[in-house]
Design a protein around this motif. Structure first.
Motif, PDB file in Angstrom:
ATOM      1  N   ALA A   2      -7.722 -46.262  16.222  1.00 41.99           N
ATOM      2  CA  ALA A   2      -8.412 -45.269  16.562  1.00 41.99           C
ATOM      3  C   ALA A   2      -9.216 -45.698  17.688  1.00 41.99           C
ATOM      4  CB  ALA A   2      -9.570 -45.042  15.356  1.00 41.99           C
ATOM      5  N   ARG A  21      -6.171 -29.570   9.537  1.00 43.43           N
ATOM      6  CA  ARG A  21      -5.028 -30.016   8.383  1.00 43.43           C
ATOM      7  C   ARG A  21      -4.007 -29.261   8.758  1.00 43.43           C
ATOM      8  NH1 ARG A  21      -2.643 -28.106   4.253  1.00 43.43           N
ATOM      9  NH2 ARG A  21      -3.928 -26.022   4.367  1.00 43.43           N
ATOM     10  N   ILE A  33      -1.094 -33.491   6.284  1.00 42.24           N
ATOM     11  CA  ILE A  33      -2.202 -34.276   6.828  1.00 42.24           C
ATOM     12  C   ILE A  33      -3.477 -33.822   7.363  1.00 42.24           C
ATOM     13  CG2 ILE A  33      -2.439 -35.839   8.924  1.00 42.24           C
ATOM     14  CD1 ILE A  33       0.700 -35.891   9.102  1.00 42.24           C
ATOM     15  N   PHE A  35      -6.653 -34.483   9.565  1.00 37.16           N
ATOM     16  CA  PHE A  35      -7.010 -35.404  10.740  1.00 37.16           C
ATOM     17  C   PHE A  35      -8.273 -34.985  11.344  1.00 37.16           C
ATOM     18  CE2 PHE A  35      -4.344 -32.087  12.569  1.00 37.16           C
ATOM     19  CZ  PHE A  35      -5.058 -31.795  13.835  1.00 37.16           C
ATOM     20  N   ALA A  37      -9.933 -35.499  15.005  1.00 37.80           N
ATOM     21  CA  ALA A  37      -9.566 -35.626  16.468  1.00 37.80           C
ATOM     22  C   ALA A  37     -11.050 -35.550  17.663  1.00 37.80           C
ATOM     23  CB  ALA A  37      -8.641 -34.308  16.865  1.00 37.80           C
ATOM     24  N   PRO A  46      -5.748 -36.531  17.956  1.00 41.05           N
ATOM     25  CA  PRO A  46      -6.184 -37.251  16.760  1.00 41.05           C
ATOM     26  C   PRO A  46      -6.746 -38.895  16.811  1.00 41.05           C
ATOM     27  CG  PRO A  46      -4.268 -35.858  16.629  1.00 41.05           C
ATOM     28  CD  PRO A  46      -4.421 -35.928  17.910  1.00 41.05           C
ATOM     29  N   LEU A  48      -8.084 -40.285  13.742  1.00 39.86           N
ATOM     30  CA  LEU A  48      -7.889 -40.862  12.414  1.00 39.86           C
ATOM     31  C   LEU A  48      -7.241 -39.572  11.572  1.00 39.86           C
ATOM     32  CD1 LEU A  48     -11.564 -42.133  11.704  1.00 39.86           C
ATOM     33  CD2 LEU A  48      -9.526 -43.304  11.824  1.00 39.86           C
ATOM     34  N   TRP A  49      -6.298 -40.142  10.409  1.00 38.84           N
ATOM     35  CA  TRP A  49      -5.751 -39.135   9.837  1.00 38.84           C
ATOM     36  C   TRP A  49      -5.417 -39.778   8.351  1.00 38.84           C
ATOM     37  CZ3 TRP A  49      -4.014 -41.143  14.359  1.00 38.84           C
ATOM     38  CH2 TRP A  49      -3.027 -42.080  13.932  1.00 38.84           C
ATOM     39  N   THR A  50      -5.343 -38.782   7.209  1.00 38.57           N
ATOM     40  CA  THR A  50      -4.882 -39.285   6.114  1.00 38.57           C
ATOM     41  C   THR A  50      -3.807 -38.263   5.434  1.00 38.57           C
ATOM     42  OG1 THR A  50      -5.753 -39.880   3.812  1.00 38.57           O
ATOM     43  CG2 THR A  50      -6.758 -38.058   4.833  1.00 38.57           C
ATOM     44  N   LEU A  66     -12.550 -39.240   5.187  1.00 38.51           N
ATOM     45  CA  LEU A  66     -12.211 -39.459   6.497  1.00 38.51           C
ATOM     46  C   LEU A  66     -13.475 -39.564   7.334  1.00 38.51           C
ATOM     47  CD1 LEU A  66      -9.810 -39.073   8.273  1.00 38.51           C
ATOM     48  CD2 LEU A  66     -10.129 -36.727   8.390  1.00 38.51           C
TER      49      LEU A  66
END
Length: 101
Positions: A2, A21, A33, A35, A37, A46, A48-50, A66
């Motif tokens: 990041a 998402r 996902i 995210f 951005a 983007p 960070l994402w999970t 997040l």
């Protein structure tokens, strides 16, 4: 990762962020996902994402986690705005955005 992405694309001063998402199929695998951005020159990059271990929308807990990860990595960064679409609604979520708890 990041901080590297932010060093390349983040504007000076306050950041405009987007949360979104996306989901799709990769063969037999469902990928979902969430995210966060940085908005940069008309694009959302983007940072960070999970991966969500389910299909469908994210929930408040997933979104808050997040944003907490963002604050941990960028504790002093001012945010101008957070853009989201209609999926990101709910009383608890909006309460968190306004009050931080």
């Amino acid at each position: 990762m990041a901080t590297l992405i932010a060093s390349l694309f983040a504007p000076e001063g306050k950041w405009q962020l987007s949360m979104n998402r996306t989901n799709w199929m990769f063969g037999i695998f469902k990928i979902n996902i969430l995210f966060l951005a940085i908005n940069y020159k008309g694009m959302s990059i983007p940072i960070l994402w999970t991966l969500l271990p389910k299909k469908g929308c994210s929930n408040t807990t997933e979104r808050v986690e997040l944003l907490k990860r963002f604050r941990k990595i960028f504790p002093e960064q001012a945010i101008q705005s957070l853009l989201m679409d209609r999926e990101f609604k709910g009383k608890q979520w909006l309460k968190y955005l306004v009050h931080g708890n």
